[in-house]
Structure formats: structure tokens, C-alpha cells
Design a protein around this motif. Structure first.
Motif, PDB file in Angstrom:
ATOM      1  N   LEU A   1       0.851  -1.190   0.000  1.00 12.86           N
ATOM      2  CA  LEU A   1       0.000   0.000   0.000  1.00 12.86           C
ATOM      3  C   LEU A   1       0.885   1.238   0.000  1.00 12.86           C
ATOM      4  CD1 LEU A   1      -2.768  -0.975   2.595  1.00 12.86           C
ATOM      5  CD2 LEU A   1      -2.572  -1.612   0.185  1.00 12.86           C
ATOM      6  N   ARG A   2       0.299   2.371  -0.359  1.00 11.20           N
ATOM      7  CA  ARG A   2       1.079   3.605  -0.480  1.00 11.20           C
ATOM      8  C   ARG A   2       0.242   4.801  -0.024  1.00 11.20           C
ATOM      9  NH1 ARG A   2       3.073   5.956  -6.392  1.00 11.20           N
ATOM     10  NH2 ARG A   2       3.841   7.975  -5.663  1.00 11.20           N
ATOM     11  N   ASP A   3       0.875   5.738   0.661  1.00  7.57           N
ATOM     12  CA  ASP A   3       0.270   7.033   1.004  1.00  7.57           C
ATOM     13  C   ASP A   3      -1.066   6.908   1.739  1.00  7.57           C
ATOM     14  OD1 ASP A   3       2.413   8.240  -0.239  1.00  7.57           O
ATOM     15  OD2 ASP A   3       1.364   8.626  -2.117  1.00  7.57           O
ATOM     16  N   VAL A   4      -1.194   5.886   2.586  1.00  9.43           N
ATOM     17  CA  VAL A   4      -2.486   5.662   3.229  1.00  9.43           C
ATOM     18  C   VAL A   4      -2.856   6.768   4.207  1.00  9.43           C
ATOM     19  CG1 VAL A   4      -2.463   3.166   2.931  1.00  9.43           C
ATOM     20  CG2 VAL A   4      -1.382   4.163   4.944  1.00  9.43           C
ATOM     21  N   GLU A   5      -1.881   7.596   4.582  1.00 13.47           N
ATOM     22  CA  GLU A   5      -2.167   8.670   5.548  1.00 13.47           C
ATOM     23  C   GLU A   5      -2.846   9.867   4.917  1.00 13.47           C
ATOM     24  OE1 GLU A   5       2.166   9.426   4.240  1.00 13.47           O
ATOM     25  OE2 GLU A   5       0.677   7.828   4.241  1.00 13.47           O
ATOM     26  N   PHE A   6      -2.913   9.926   3.595  1.00 12.74           N
ATOM     27  CA  PHE A   6      -3.438  11.114   2.928  1.00 12.74           C
ATOM     28  C   PHE A   6      -4.927  10.966   2.626  1.00 12.74           C
ATOM     29  CE2 PHE A   6       1.091  11.644   1.272  1.00 12.74           C
ATOM     30  CZ  PHE A   6       1.413  12.557   2.265  1.00 12.74           C
ATOM     31  N   VAL A   7      -5.746  11.580   3.457  1.00 15.67           N
ATOM     32  CA  VAL A   7      -7.194  11.595   3.270  1.00 15.67           C
ATOM     33  C   VAL A   7      -7.627  13.039   3.070  1.00 15.67           C
ATOM     34  CG1 VAL A   7      -9.441  11.070   4.305  1.00 15.67           C
ATOM     35  CG2 VAL A   7      -7.497   9.532   4.687  1.00 15.67           C
ATOM     36  N   GLN A   8      -8.309  13.289   1.970  1.00 15.68           N
ATOM     37  CA  GLN A   8      -8.769  14.649   1.683  1.00 15.68           C
ATOM     38  C   GLN A   8     -10.146  14.898   2.313  1.00 15.68           C
ATOM     39  OE1 GLN A   8     -10.401  16.008  -2.338  1.00 15.68           O
ATOM     40  NE2 GLN A   8      -8.371  16.956  -2.327  1.00 15.68           N
ATOM     41  N   PHE A   9     -10.250  16.040   2.993  1.00 19.81           N
ATOM     42  CA  PHE A   9     -11.529  16.477   3.536  1.00 19.81           C
ATOM     43  C   PHE A   9     -12.113  17.546   2.617  1.00 19.81           C
ATOM     44  CE2 PHE A   9     -10.142  14.062   6.977  1.00 19.81           C
ATOM     45  CZ  PHE A   9     -11.140  13.942   7.925  1.00 19.81           C
ATOM     46  N   HIS A  10     -13.336  17.301   2.164  1.00 22.84           N
ATOM     47  CA  HIS A  10     -13.984  18.332   1.347  1.00 22.84           C
ATOM     48  C   HIS A  10     -14.401  19.472   2.268  1.00 22.84           C
ATOM     49  CE1 HIS A  10     -16.525  20.367  -1.530  1.00 22.84           C
ATOM     50  NE2 HIS A  10     -16.127  19.521  -2.468  1.00 22.84           N
ATOM     51  N   PRO A  11     -14.120  20.720   1.882  1.00 24.78           N
ATOM     52  CA  PRO A  11     -14.404  21.834   2.790  1.00 24.78           C
ATOM     53  C   PRO A  11     -15.889  22.065   3.055  1.00 24.78           C
ATOM     54  CG  PRO A  11     -12.855  22.486   1.060  1.00 24.78           C
ATOM     55  CD  PRO A  11     -13.413  21.161   0.672  1.00 24.78           C
ATOM     56  N   THR A  12     -16.742  21.747   2.068  1.00 20.98           N
ATOM     57  CA  THR A  12     -18.125  22.231   2.181  1.00 20.98           C
ATOM     58  C   THR A  12     -19.152  21.109   2.108  1.00 20.98           C
ATOM     59  OG1 THR A  12     -18.093  22.754  -0.208  1.00 20.98           O
ATOM     60  CG2 THR A  12     -17.615  24.552   1.342  1.00 20.98           C
ATOM     61  N   ALA A  13     -19.061  20.179   3.075  1.00 22.04           N
ATOM     62  CA  ALA A  13     -20.189  19.291   3.306  1.00 22.04           C
ATOM     63  C   ALA A  13     -21.281  20.109   3.980  1.00 22.04           C
ATOM     64  CB  ALA A  13     -19.770  18.128   4.198  1.00 22.04           C
ATOM     65  N   ILE A  14     -22.522  19.838   3.645  1.00 16.05           N
ATOM     66  CA  ILE A  14     -23.632  20.591   4.238  1.00 16.05           C
ATOM     67  C   ILE A  14     -23.844  20.087   5.670  1.00 16.05           C
ATOM     68  CG2 ILE A  14     -26.074  21.208   4.032  1.00 16.05           C
ATOM     69  CD1 ILE A  14     -25.838  20.714   1.027  1.00 16.05           C
ATOM     70  N   ALA A  15     -23.722  20.982   6.625  1.00 16.32           N
ATOM     71  CA  ALA A  15     -23.683  20.617   8.051  1.00 16.32           C
ATOM     72  C   ALA A  15     -25.093  20.430   8.602  1.00 16.32           C
ATOM     73  CB  ALA A  15     -22.933  21.678   8.841  1.00 16.32           C
ATOM     74  N   LEU A  16     -25.704  19.317   8.231  1.00 12.82           N
ATOM     75  CA  LEU A  16     -27.059  19.028   8.705  1.00 12.82           C
ATOM     76  C   LEU A  16     -27.035  18.281  10.028  1.00 12.82           C
ATOM     77  CD1 LEU A  16     -28.724  17.856   5.376  1.00 12.82           C
ATOM     78  CD2 LEU A  16     -28.585  20.157   6.342  1.00 12.82           C
ATOM     79  N   ARG A  17     -25.929  17.592  10.314  1.00 14.36           N
ATOM     80  CA  ARG A  17     -25.789  16.797  11.536  1.00 14.36           C
ATOM     81  C   ARG A  17     -24.304  16.700  11.855  1.00 14.36           C
ATOM     82  NH1 ARG A  17     -27.994  13.974   7.402  1.00 14.36           N
ATOM     83  NH2 ARG A  17     -26.642  12.493   6.309  1.00 14.36           N
TER      84      ARG A  17
END
Length: 398
Positions: free
Chosen positions: A218-234
Motif C-alpha cells: 500500500l502507499r500514502d495511506v495517511e493522505f485523506v482529503q476532507f472536502h471543505p463544504t459538506a452541508i452541516a445538517l448533523r
């Protein structure tokens, strides 16, 4: 089933495109849900990045990809994938996908964060993923060389030398062994493991586990992208997405008082995703609320998916800003593959989010995911075609 068959695991864009590109070779397409359901592809509001504008070129697209990847992208792979973009758009058009077009009939090109040109091709405004999935699923259903099997992969079969010889599958009828001369994992990412995610709940890294247990690197498993604008319903679970294209068309990030969240930050709303996500997280970590103000945009007409999501939550983006927060979105790491999609195990390939091709580095450039999956589907199919078909029961490395 025979050992001459190719097994493709996953029926999102990566799996479907690979199965189609392999035709007329016999392919068993393994899907955990009925074709076209429960895939991250269907949730993709963004589009397909392709350098087709008069002011654009694949080299510029590749340069933007490398810049977003924070110095960890593979320049050669970036050049290959960016160069494939225009042809892949033409391929989808040939399959019947109706992309959005301007008054002159030319493809409409959108702008997203960290792109230096307008190069995002879309379908249905913000429903590109679903449109691509429908198109590929329809083509796969009509392809006589593709057989669809519903079940969940539990293990990769291997011979005494570690070469992959097939797949072990759990179905409603019990366990099933699928011998194969090649297995392609196209099982998606792992965002469903996170408390707040934009992924389907089933995106739990199953393909990574299969490959790792069999001994693949496996490679680069530490890199997880967070999308900035999920709609904050919960506060947890799969969250609907407010596509980045909204910011490309002028939506801005504000706090409860209307102040600009991205003020003084290079690129502002169109900075790379990791920069924007961190700026929002700094605010929400202090207990502040952050909103995406899209009131200057006709969201109902231009972004119908976002408009419908907002309506379902009792929000009207024409009247009030949309509450947003970062959420796990895309895994840049995965099964290490080469430029042909080969893993470190003989007879095993990987395509799409489950694979780490080196394209994304530490941070994926917006709308490069569908592009990468389709570009590598072509390369994987060509590589598998170059193998000699073994006799039944005999394993052979690529």
C-alpha cells in the motif's frame, strides 16, 4: 467460470470503465449492490477535468495537478492523465452522455479550486457522477462480454508463489470461487470509516484490506482529503455535499456575522481543498459556524442537486447561506500501482480511488478522480490484453 476470465471488483466509474475497455474479453463484474447503486461515483457533484478550452492545454492541467499535490505527485503520471482528458470526454459523448453545453453548442466549462483555467466538464449541472454512472452502467448491461455478479469479495485466491488466481466471493447463495487470470480491484475509498463523510456508508476500505491481506504493498495511506463544504445538517454520518463549483461561480465562505472566512488567504475560496478545509476547521474547532453564501447564484437552475438537498433540509440557498463543515471525501492513498495499474502482486491490478497511482500526491485536484479512473481503465485493459491467456487452472504473472 474459467481461469481465462477477468474479474473486476466494483461497479463505480473505475470498474465499469475497465470492464468496458476489456471487451470483448470475458469479464465478471462483481458488485456489492445492484448495478448503478451504492457507489461514490453516483454522489459526485463535480465534473471531469479536461483541457479542452482554447486557452488551455494538458500541460497546464498537469501543472495544476502537481501544485495541488503539495510536491508529492508523480509528474509523469500527471502528464499521462491530463493528456487523456479530451479523448475520454469524447468517449463518453460517443456512449451517449449529454454534457452541459453553452448557447453555441460547445461544451460548457466550469471553474473549480486550484485550477488555473475553466476546464470542468459537467452533466446536469451538479449531477455529473450520476450521469456518468448511468451511461457506463447502460453500456455495460448491453455488453455481451460482461457478466454481472452480486456479492461481496472476501479474499483473493493465490497460488503457492503468491500470484493471484481469482476471487472468493460471498453471495446470497453462499460462497463462490471465481478463478481468473486477472483481478482488477475498483472498490472505492474508505471515507465511510470517518464520523463525518461525504462517502456512502459502505466505503470502508474493503479493497485495501483484500490487497493487504494478500501481501500487496500500500502507499500514502495517511493522505485523506476532507472536502471543505459538506452541508452541516448533523454531526456525523454521510453528509450531503455543496459542490466546489459553487465557489468557482462566486459563492463565498462567511461566518455568522457575514465576515469572510478566507480573507487574507492566498487563493481565497479557490485555494486548494486542504487550505480551505483547514480554514473552516479552525473556525468550527472554536465552536463557530461557517456558511457558504451562494445567494448571488441561481442555485435552483444551475446546481439542482444542491438545491434539492437544501430543500430536503428546510434550507433555501436563495435566501440564506448554507451551513458547511469539512468531511472526509477522498483517499489519495491506496494499493500501490505502476503506470499500467499493476499492483505488486502478479495478476492483480487496481483502478480508481482504491489505487495509489501517484497522481494526487497529498491533495487531489478537484474533478481529477473520474478522469483518473477512466484514464487508468484504458491502461489496465491494454496491459491485461498483453498477457497470454493461461490454460484453465494455471496462474501466470503479467
Amino acid at each position: 467460470m474459467t481461469a481465462d476470465r477477468i474479474v473486476v471488483v466494483g461497479a463505480g466509474v473505475a470498474g465499469l470503465a475497465t470492464a468496458l475497455r476489456l471487451a470483448p474479453l470475458p469479464v465478471t463484474l462483481v458488485t456489492a449492490a445492484p448495478l448503478g447503486e451504492d457507489t461514490a461515483t453516483a454522489w459526485a457533484q463535480g465534473g471531469i477535468a479536461a483541457a479542452i478550452g482554447a486557452d488551455d492545454a494538458p500541460a497546464l492541467h498537469a501543472a495544476d495537478t502537481l501544485a495541488a499535490g503539495a510536491g508529492l505527485s508523480d509528474a509523469g503520471i500527471a502528464g499521462i492523465v491530463a493528456g487523456a482528458g479530451p479523448g475520454l470526454v469524447d468517449w463518453l459523448v460517443g456512449l451517449g452522455l449529454a454534457f452541459d453545453r453553452g448557447p453555441d453548442g460547445a461544451l460548457a466549462l466550469g471553474l473549480e479550486a486550484a485550477h488555473s483555467r475553466r476546464r470542468i466538464v459537467k452533466a446536469g449541472g451538479d449531477a455529473t457522477g450520476a450521469a456518468v454512472l448511468r451511461t457506463l452502467a447502460r453500456a455495460a448491461a448491453a455488453c455481451p462480454s460482461i457478466t454481472v455478479t452480486v456479492g461481496r469479495a472476501t479474499a483473493l485466491a493465490q497460488d503457492g508463489e503468491g500470484r493471484v488466481t481469482g476471487l472468493v466471493l460471498r453471495t446470497d447463495r453462499g460462497a463462490l470461487d471465481l478463478p481468473a487470470r486477472a483481478v482488477v480491484l475498483a472498490t472505492g475509498g474508505l471515507g465511510g470509516l470517518y464520523r463525518a463523510t461525504t462517502n456512502p456508508a459502505g466505503a470502508v476500505g474493503a479493497g485495501l484490506a483484500l490487497a493487504a491481506r494478500a501481501g500487496a504493498v500500500l502507499r500514502d495511506v495517511e493522505f485523506v482529503q476532507f472536502h471543505p463544504t459538506a452541508i452541516a445538517l448533523r454531526t456525523d454520518g454521510p453528509l450531503p455535499l455543496a459542490t466546489e463549483a459553487l465557489r468557482g461561480e462566486g459563492a463565498i465562505l462567511v461566518d455568522a456575522a457575514g465576515g469572510r472566512v478566507m480573507a487574507g488567504i492566498a487563493g481565497a475560496e479557490l485555494a486548494p481543498r486542504d487550505v480551505v478545509a483547514r480554514a473552516i476547521a479552525r473556525r468550527t474547532g472554536r465552536g463557530e459556524a461557517v456558511f457558504l453564501d451562494a445567494r448571488r447564484i441561481d442555485v435552483a437552475r444551475r446546481f439542482p442537486t444542491v438545491a434539492a438537498l437544501c430543500r430536503g433540509a428546510g434550507l433555501d440557498p436563495a435566501v440564506s447561506p448554507i451551513p458547511v463543515r469539512p468531511a472526509a471525501h477522498y483517499h489519495m492513498g491506496g494499493i500501490r500501482v505502476d503506470g499500467c495499474g499493476r499492483s505488486t502482486l502478479a495478476n492483480l491490478w487496481a483502478c480508481g480511488e482504491v489505487a495509489a497511482t501517484g497522481l494526487h500526491g497529498a491533495n487531489r485536484l478537484a474533478s481529477n478522480s473520474l478522469l483518473e479512473a477512466m484514464a487508468f481503465a484504458v491502461r489496465i485493459a491494454a496491459d491485461i490484453r498483453g498477457m497470454d491467456a493461461p490454460a484453465a487452472g494455471a496462474g501466470r504473472g503479467p
